[in-house]
Scaffold this motif. Structure first.
Motif, PDB file in Angstrom:
ATOM      1  N   ALA A  79     -25.809  63.385 108.113  1.00  0.00           N
ATOM      2  CA  ALA A  79     -26.555  64.131 107.103  1.00  0.00           C
ATOM      3  C   ALA A  79     -25.698  65.147 106.358  1.00  0.00           C
ATOM      4  O   ALA A  79     -26.206  65.875 105.515  1.00  0.00           O
ATOM      5  N   ILE A  80     -24.378  65.189 106.641  1.00  0.00           N
ATOM      6  CA  ILE A  80     -23.494  66.185 106.035  1.00  0.00           C
ATOM      7  C   ILE A  80     -22.281  65.474 105.454  1.00  0.00           C
ATOM      8  O   ILE A  80     -21.680  64.607 106.097  1.00  0.00           O
ATOM      9  N   THR A 178     -18.488  75.520 112.158  1.00  0.00           N
ATOM     10  CA  THR A 178     -19.017  74.170 112.006  1.00  0.00           C
ATOM     11  C   THR A 178     -19.289  73.829 110.551  1.00  0.00           C
ATOM     12  O   THR A 178     -18.949  72.745 110.080  1.00  0.00           O
ATOM     13  N   VAL A 179     -19.911  74.742 109.822  1.00  0.00           N
ATOM     14  CA  VAL A 179     -20.297  74.434 108.437  1.00  0.00           C
ATOM     15  C   VAL A 179     -19.219  74.794 107.425  1.00  0.00           C
ATOM     16  O   VAL A 179     -19.278  74.348 106.279  1.00  0.00           O
ATOM     17  N   ALA A 180     -18.231  75.596 107.852  1.00  0.00           N
ATOM     18  CA  ALA A 180     -17.163  76.003 106.925  1.00  0.00           C
ATOM     19  C   ALA A 180     -15.799  75.913 107.607  1.00  0.00           C
ATOM     20  O   ALA A 180     -15.050  76.904 107.643  1.00  0.00           O
ATOM     21  N   HIS A 305     -26.442  70.696 100.014  1.00  0.00           N
ATOM     22  CA  HIS A 305     -26.656  69.254  99.917  1.00  0.00           C
ATOM     23  C   HIS A 305     -27.163  68.671 101.231  1.00  0.00           C
ATOM     24  O   HIS A 305     -27.069  69.310 102.290  1.00  0.00           O
ATOM     25  N   PHE A 306     -27.671  67.436 101.143  1.00  0.00           N
ATOM     26  CA  PHE A 306     -27.899  66.581 102.305  1.00  0.00           C
ATOM     27  C   PHE A 306     -27.372  65.188 101.972  1.00  0.00           C
ATOM     28  O   PHE A 306     -27.490  64.715 100.835  1.00  0.00           O
ATOM     29  N   ASN A 402     -18.833  73.112 101.324  1.00  0.00           N
ATOM     30  CA  ASN A 402     -19.640  72.326 100.393  1.00  0.00           C
ATOM     31  C   ASN A 402     -21.048  72.088 100.924  1.00  0.00           C
ATOM     32  O   ASN A 402     -21.835  71.390 100.297  1.00  0.00           O
ATOM     33  N   PHE A 403     -21.370  72.659 102.093  1.00  0.00           N
ATOM     34  CA  PHE A 403     -22.694  72.485 102.684  1.00  0.00           C
ATOM     35  C   PHE A 403     -23.538  73.746 102.625  1.00  0.00           C
ATOM     36  O   PHE A 403     -24.729  73.705 102.336  1.00  0.00           O
ATOM     37  N   THR A 404     -22.931  74.892 102.901  1.00  0.00           N
ATOM     38  CA  THR A 404     -23.664  76.153 102.909  1.00  0.00           C
ATOM     39  C   THR A 404     -23.194  77.024 101.757  1.00  0.00           C
ATOM     40  O   THR A 404     -22.009  77.370 101.672  1.00  0.00           O
ATOM     41  N   GLY A 405     -24.119  77.371 100.868  1.00  0.00           N
ATOM     42  CA  GLY A 405     -23.801  78.248  99.747  1.00  0.00           C
ATOM     43  C   GLY A 405     -23.949  79.681 100.181  1.00  0.00           C
ATOM     44  O   GLY A 405     -24.992  80.305  99.935  1.00  0.00           O
TER      45      GLY A 405
END
Length: 425
Positions: A79-80, A178-180, A305-306, A402-405
């Motif tokens: 999903a990422i 994890t997200v960045a 995004h997803f 690119n996942f968490t703004g």
């Protein structure tokens, strides 16, 4: 993620577009890219240097279709975007990477613990912890709102998951890793891949230990004590979850809660520092309170995004997508679609209608939506009751992801209200 109003006449050459690059969201202007794509190529194919590639959908209706039509666009492979081309090993075992009906069977028992009514017993502790977090805010010296708001969601998820407070800072950092993983501030050995591996290992090991602790002293109330206990005692399709499935879903819930919610407030305050009239209107007008909160969600779009994968050949926006190809729904672009949101780069606390999809859309809409809105509501009321206005005390720094703004640093000076009864009660 920077939020700027692009020149309506400006565009980015399609050959120069790279939505995969996390540096775009820390230092560039993704909104100009999305504006270009919505107008010129709303279903856009991007090749990556390593041979991978993916489709981007940038219009509101197309994003909603991709996120809701799980028979055509599956979550089960991942999903990422960071995981593009690599099937997620938790596929089919973790809510975020499962399709209905299994997704629904896992989700429903957990969702029962996250309704506004179910959260009432936790609210005194949550409110007290939020007040403690905000205590240094009004010292009239520089205060890093970005750091504080990044820590905010852990207060709530920690209570709901039964996680000791002393463990919160470490879990917040591992979530950011994890997200960045491309953000140098959170990297291990300046290596994004090593950072991601370390974060995954640390989080899975942590939750495996939490499960072991509860197994040693389960008690009759284990299933109602917290979300981890509920995962340990629930059955899905007639069978209990394995320890691996329990841990994978703990990991998913923690990340879903912790990496997004607080950025809504940082982004709103960053904008409202230059718009005192909106700040005062929102702070003092109970009639516009909920619409303002919804607008802050649309404005910030903290989940950028997803990713989904086409199950079979399918057409969307007049473009043929082949089975197995990755399709990215850009939430932050959908929430600025000019055909759905008039004057989308105007922050309007009275915006109606406002059909933002900041928590996602369809069966995978964030399970913690109610908890997130309650968290934001409590925190904003505390801020508005204490702060007359904010002033910048330094440059904001945006998360390289690119996942968490997200805004990781936002130095501000908060000037307290002379009359503490002013603002939203």
């Amino acid at each position: 993620m920077r939020i700027t109003a692009p020149d309506p006449a400006a565009r980015v050459p399609l050959a120069d577009i790279d939505l995969y690059d996390p540096r775009l969201y820390a230092h560039g202007d993704p909104h100009l890219v999305w504006q270009t794509l919505r107008r010129e190529q709303p279903v856009f194919w991007q090749d990556l240097p390593d041979g991978r590639g993916f489709w981007s959908v940038t219009r509101y209706d197309d994003c909603r279709r991709v996120l809701s039509d799980y028979t055509s666009f599956t979550s089960q492979r991942g999903a990422i975007l960071k995981m593009l081309g690599t099937d997620d090993p938790a596929g089919g075992h973790q809510m975020a990477v499962s399709d209905p009906p299994r997704h629904t069977h896992v989700r429903k028992p957990l969702e029962e613990m996250l309704t506004p009514a179910a959260m009432v017993p936790y609210l005194p502790k949550i409110r007290a912890s939020i007040r403690e977090l905000l205590a240094p805010m009004c010292d009239e010296k520089p205060w890093d709102m970005g750091v504080a708001m990044t820590a905010l969601p852990m207060i709530v998820s920690g209570v709901l998951m039964g996680i000791p407070e002393e463990d919160h800072p470490g879990l917040v950092r591992k979530g950011l890793m994890t997200v960045a993983p491309d953000d140098e501030e959170f990297q291990v050995r300046n290596d994004p891949d090593a950072t991601l591996r370390a974060a995954h290992h640390g989080l899975f090991a942590y939750f495996a230990e939490q499960v072991r602790i509860r197994r040693r002293a389960p008690g009759p109330d284990l299933g109602s004590r917290d979300l981890i206990g509920r995962l340990m005692t629930m059955t899905v399709e007639g069978s209990p979850l394995t320890d691996g499935e329990i841990v994978a879903n703990c990991y998913s819930m923690l990340l879903g809660a912790n990496v997004n919610t607080g950025h809504v407030l940082s982004a709103a305050v960053l904008h409202l520092m230059d718009d005192f009239a909106q700040y005062d209107r929102w702070a003092s007008d109970e009639a516009g309170w909920k619409t303002g909160l919804t607008e802050a969600l649309r404005w910030s779009s903290p989940v950028v995004h997803f990713l989904r994968y086409a199950v079979e050949d399918v057409e969307i926006g007049g473009q043929r997508i082949r089975a197995g190809q990755g399709v990215v729904a850009w939430i932050a672009s959908a929430n600025r679609d000019e055909d759905v949101f008039p004057d989308p780069f105007r922050f309007d606390v009275r915006r109606r209608p406002n059909r933002e999809i900041s928590f996602g859309y369809g069966p995978h809409r964030c399970i913690g939506t109610a908890a997130a809105r309650i968290t934001l509501d409590i925190t904003l009321r505390e801020i508005f009751s204490r702060v007359e206005r904010f002033e910048a005390a330094g440059e904001p720094e945006h998360l390289c992801s690119n996942f968490t703004g997200g805004i990781k640093h936002l130095p501000v000076i908060a000037y307290p209200r002379v009359n503490r009864s002013a603002g939203a009660a």
